[in-house]
Design a protein around this motif. Structure first.
Motif, PDB file in Angstrom:
ATOM      1  N   ALA A 138       4.802  -3.355   4.612  1.00 23.00           N
ATOM      2  CA  ALA A 138       4.504  -4.785   4.486  1.00 23.00           C
ATOM      3  C   ALA A 138       3.031  -5.040   4.183  1.00 23.00           C
ATOM      4  N   LEU A 139       2.163  -4.128   4.591  1.00 25.63           N
ATOM      5  CA  LEU A 139       0.731  -4.307   4.325  1.00 25.63           C
ATOM      6  C   LEU A 139       0.403  -4.231   2.841  1.00 25.63           C
ATOM      7  N   GLY A 140       1.242  -3.526   2.085  1.00 22.27           N
ATOM      8  CA  GLY A 140       0.999  -3.398   0.654  1.00 22.27           C
ATOM      9  C   GLY A 140      -0.347  -2.765   0.375  1.00 22.27           C
ATOM     10  N   PRO A 141      -1.131  -3.314  -0.540  1.00 17.59           N
ATOM     11  CA  PRO A 141      -2.418  -2.706  -0.921  1.00 17.59           C
ATOM     12  C   PRO A 141      -3.444  -2.668   0.207  1.00 17.59           C
ATOM     13  N   TYR A 142      -3.284  -3.525   1.219  1.00 17.06           N
ATOM     14  CA  TYR A 142      -4.256  -3.544   2.307  1.00 17.06           C
ATOM     15  C   TYR A 142      -4.215  -2.256   3.134  1.00 17.06           C
ATOM     16  N   ALA A 143      -3.087  -1.529   3.080  1.00 14.69           N
ATOM     17  CA  ALA A 143      -2.981  -0.266   3.825  1.00 14.69           C
ATOM     18  C   ALA A 143      -3.924   0.791   3.280  1.00 14.69           C
ATOM     19  N   GLN A 144      -4.387   0.613   2.047  1.00 16.47           N
ATOM     20  CA  GLN A 144      -5.243   1.611   1.407  1.00 16.47           C
ATOM     21  C   GLN A 144      -6.723   1.418   1.715  1.00 16.47           C
ATOM     22  N   SER A 145      -7.097   0.257   2.237  1.00 14.89           N
ATOM     23  CA  SER A 145      -8.505   0.033   2.560  1.00 14.89           C
ATOM     24  C   SER A 145      -8.865   0.756   3.851  1.00 14.89           C
ATOM     25  N   SER A 146     -10.154   0.908   4.115  1.00 11.89           N
ATOM     26  CA  SER A 146     -10.581   1.648   5.306  1.00 11.89           C
ATOM     27  C   SER A 146     -10.113   0.963   6.588  1.00 11.89           C
ATOM     28  N   HIS A 147     -10.264  -0.354   6.641  1.00 11.08           N
ATOM     29  CA  HIS A 147      -9.826  -1.066   7.843  1.00 11.08           C
ATOM     30  C   HIS A 147      -8.293  -1.176   7.875  1.00 11.08           C
ATOM     31  N   GLY A 148      -7.673  -1.276   6.719  1.00 10.25           N
ATOM     32  CA  GLY A 148      -6.216  -1.258   6.676  1.00 10.25           C
ATOM     33  C   GLY A 148      -5.658   0.054   7.191  1.00 10.25           C
ATOM     34  N   ALA A 149      -6.360   1.161   6.886  1.00 10.97           N
ATOM     35  CA  ALA A 149      -5.949   2.470   7.399  1.00 10.97           C
ATOM     36  C   ALA A 149      -6.033   2.491   8.920  1.00 10.97           C
TER      37      ALA A 149
END
Length: 286
Positions: free
Chosen positions: A262-273
């Motif tokens: 559900a996070l989509g592209p945000y999962a790839q950012s450092s804070h998303g990780a």
């Protein structure tokens, strides 16, 4: 003093304010209102715990006596009301939309709590309905933690994605709690509390599907007003021996994977990780 006993005592994970912070970092939110949202999330959660302990007649929370056990139900209910009103009042000074969405979340949490009481003792409850209760009671507030950060960032896409992430993680979070209840790995409360309170949980419903004889034993035990600790332990051991823990963990993992998607592209950012890592840690200690 009663409110501080819960809010400032040891053992709290502070998961909700941490989530608000990480969601905010993911979107680069610098607004001071993010602190107000983090505080409100924790106080709303604490208020729900105070009220839940009254409904469930809970005696221990985070390894200590509950407020209702120490000061009585009246003090526990009023303390919960005090925390809830304080959270919403603080938000009203920060951002009108934060306040409105928080009120909507509290309403959803309350409806789910009512439904949870209504289905108590129901071993025919569907897994889908159980998940809806978990989403309402737990997932909706996790989702609001993400929505709050996205509202302050003015990012509608992130608002939808973070809400979906939080809701799925909330369901997984409740599944993990259900599993720890039967495995006895929750240091904050005695094992098999769900059986003692006649609350359907994921392991109980899975065990009921596998063993009709266990269903009869549970229903017979739940027909009495109270059960002895020995009876609760006997039934809990039977649930464990039915081999449902592995299946419950698999279902929880599916929810975690759906949350990450559900996070989509945000999962790839450092804070998303960081969000992804936090979600993956749910199974630790089960």
């Amino acid at each position: 003093a009663a409110a501080r006993h819960l809010c400032l005592g040891g053992g709290a994970k502070r998961a909700r304010p941490v989530l608000v912070k990480v969601f905010g970092n993911t979107l680069g939110v610098k607004s001071p209102a993010l602190v107000d949202a983090a505080i409100a999330a924790e106080l709303i959660h604490s208020a729900s715990l105070l009220h839940d302990d009254v409904v469930d007649a809970g005696m221990y929370r985070r390894g200590r006596p509950t407020v209702n056990a120490r000061w009585g139900n009246i003090v526990a209910v009023m303390s919960g009301d005090l925390l809830l009103s304080g959270a919403l009042l603080r938000l009203s000074h920060a951002n009108l939309r934060l306040t409105q969405t928080a009120l909507e979340t509290v309403a959803e949490m309350t409806k789910a709590a009512i439904h949870e009481v209504e289905v108590r003792g129901n071993l025919e409850l569907s897994l889908e309905d159980l998940a809806r209760v978990a989403e309402g009671k737990t997932g909706s507030l996790f989702g609001w933690c993400g929505k709050a950060a996205a509202i302050l960032a003015g990012n509608s896409e992130a608002e939808a994605r973070f809400d979906a992430f939080g809701r799925r993680i909330g369901v997984a979070f409740q599944m993990a709690d259900d599993i720890r209840d039967v495995t006895g790995t929750d240091e904050g409360k005695p094992p098999f509390a769900d059986i003692a309170s006649k609350s359907p949980s994921l392991p109980l419903l899975l065990a009921a599907r596998r063993d009709p004889a266990l269903v009869r034993r549970l229903k017979e035990a739940w027909a009495y007003t109270a059960m002895t600790p020995e009876r609760v332990k006997e039934l809990g051991t039977a649930v464990l021996c039915s081999g449902v823990v592995d299946e419950a963990i698999e279902r929880m993992t599916v929810e975690v994977d759906a949350a990450v998607d559900a996070l989509g592209p945000y999962a790839q950012s450092s804070h998303g990780a960081e969000l992804v890592g936090w979600a993956r840690k749910l199974a630790v200690g089960i």
